[in-house]
Design an enzyme around this catalytic site. Structure first.
Site, PDB file in Angstrom:
ATOM      1  N   ASN A  81     -13.702  13.565  17.247  1.00 15.69           N
ATOM      2  CA  ASN A  81     -14.326  14.630  17.740  1.00 15.69           C
ATOM      3  C   ASN A  81     -13.557  15.014  19.164  1.00 15.69           C
ATOM      4  OD1 ASN A  81     -15.997  16.839  18.930  1.00 15.69           O
ATOM      5  ND2 ASN A  81     -17.639  15.362  19.107  1.00 15.69           N
ATOM      6  N   HIS A 112     -24.579  18.471  16.809  1.00 16.74           N
ATOM      7  CA  HIS A 112     -24.054  17.469  17.778  1.00 16.74           C
ATOM      8  C   HIS A 112     -24.951  17.524  19.020  1.00 16.74           C
ATOM      9  CE1 HIS A 112     -21.648  15.629  20.805  1.00 16.74           C
ATOM     10  NE2 HIS A 112     -20.957  14.824  19.665  1.00 16.74           N
ATOM     11  N   GLU A 149     -24.431  17.498  21.819  1.00 13.61           N
ATOM     12  CA  GLU A 149     -24.016  18.234  23.272  1.00 13.61           C
ATOM     13  C   GLU A 149     -24.135  19.978  22.815  1.00 13.61           C
ATOM     14  OE1 GLU A 149     -19.970  16.968  23.408  1.00 13.61           O
ATOM     15  OE2 GLU A 149     -20.915  14.810  24.232  1.00 13.61           O
ATOM     16  N   GLU A 203     -25.819   9.137  16.442  1.00 14.75           N
ATOM     17  CA  GLU A 203     -25.111   9.064  17.824  1.00 14.75           C
ATOM     18  C   GLU A 203     -26.293   9.154  19.003  1.00 14.75           C
ATOM     19  OE1 GLU A 203     -20.825  10.799  17.803  1.00 14.75           O
ATOM     20  OE2 GLU A 203     -22.098  12.604  17.986  1.00 14.75           O
ATOM     21  N   GLY A 234     -20.090   9.349  25.526  1.00 15.86           N
ATOM     22  CA  GLY A 234     -19.527   9.585  26.897  1.00 15.86           C
ATOM     23  C   GLY A 234     -19.848   8.842  28.121  1.00 15.86           C
ATOM     24  N   SER A 259     -19.238   6.212  22.459  1.00 13.46           N
ATOM     25  CA  SER A 259     -18.598   5.202  23.124  1.00 13.46           C
ATOM     26  C   SER A 259     -17.901   4.139  22.327  1.00 13.46           C
ATOM     27  CB  SER A 259     -19.113   4.301  24.322  1.00 13.46           C
ATOM     28  OG  SER A 259     -19.653   5.465  25.431  1.00 13.46           O
TER      29      SER A 259
END
Ligand code: PGA
Length: 255
Positions: free
Chosen positions: A10, A96, A98, A168, A174, A214
């Site tokens: 991604n 996602h 985000e 996730e 991140g 990560s």
């Protein structure tokens, strides 16, 4: 049963056209004839065409990071499933974290997007995950159950046969803090049991569940050696061709 591994890159909102083309070319050189597991990269929309051209006839598929729930119309900046398919995308990320955090994608909106992807023939990667606060308060399973149930809605098993789920945890995305293989495995087993409850044991056994958050060249092999972790969705580390290649090879060893 053996599930074919699937490793996703991604790219998020990174790179420029030149850098995206360079990364695609590097991936083609290293992974163009990769075997033993599926590979897909998700470039920013504006680079999809250029990336796709460089990866044509290679083992690396290209997908979209998001899609608009409607097929067309006056939705400035929207990108429809059909547009993605016309660029040669095979897959699309849906939900996602985000998107949920920055663009306000609610569970209901995620459900609409999943439906749009399924009806267009794009294979969806449904992303789910809990925040740190939710994990610490013991709400992980109820959050994941709600995200899954709202997104999957009334779809039957047949419509979902190409679905991939990406677990996730938001606190691991991140941040450099990866879920331990034990934490990830336990949560993946829970997700699989939810699918078994709704769609039966055979469906759940065949479902591929990626871990994301990560993932790096250093920790991928340990995560991918867990029985219920069938792949990885990789953000930061997917921007480096060497790192992504190492992760892809760890996925292939699992296949
Ligand atoms: P990360 O992102 O690997 O940079 O943590 C993963 C993702 O958001 O898909």
């Amino acid at each position: 049963m053996t599930r074919t591994s699937i490793i996703g890159g991604n790219w998020k909102m990174n790179l420029t056209l030149t850098l995206a083309e360079r990364l695609a070319q590097e991936l083609r050189n290293r992974l163009g004839s990769h075997r033993g597991g599926q590979l897909v990269v998700f470039p920013p929309f504006v680079f999809i065409d250029a990336v796709r051209r460089r990866l044509r006839d290679s083992a690396v598929e290209v997908g979209g990071q998001d899609l608009h729930p409607l097929p067309k119309g006056a939705y400035t900046s929207g990108v429809s499933a059909e547009m993605l398919a016309s660029l040669g995308c095979t897959r699309v990320l849906v939900g996602h974290s985000e998107r949920r955090a920055w663009f306000g994608d609610s569970d209901a909106r995620v459900a609409e997007k999943l439906k749009a992807a399924l009806s267009s023939g794009l294979k969806p990667v449904l992303c789910i995950g809990e925040t740190l606060e939710q994990r610490q308060s013991g709400a992980t399973e109820s959050v994941l159950r709600r995200q899954l149930e709202t997104a999957l809605g009334a779809h039957g098993a047949a419509a979902l046969s190409d679905l991939v789920v990406a677990y996730e945890p938001v606190w691991a995305i991140g941040t450099g803090v990866t879920a331990t293989p034990e934490q990830a495995q336990a949560t993946h087993a829970f997700v699989r049991s939810e699918f078994a409850r709704h769609f039966g044991a055979a469906f759940a056994e065949a479902l591929r569940i990626q871990y994301g958050g990560s993932v790096t060249a250093d920790n991928a092999a340990a995560l991918l050696s867990c029985p219920d972790i069938d792949g990885a969705l990789v953000g930061g580390a997917s921007l480096d061709a060497n790192g992504f290649t190492t992760i892809a090879r760890a996925g292939a060893r699992r296949s």
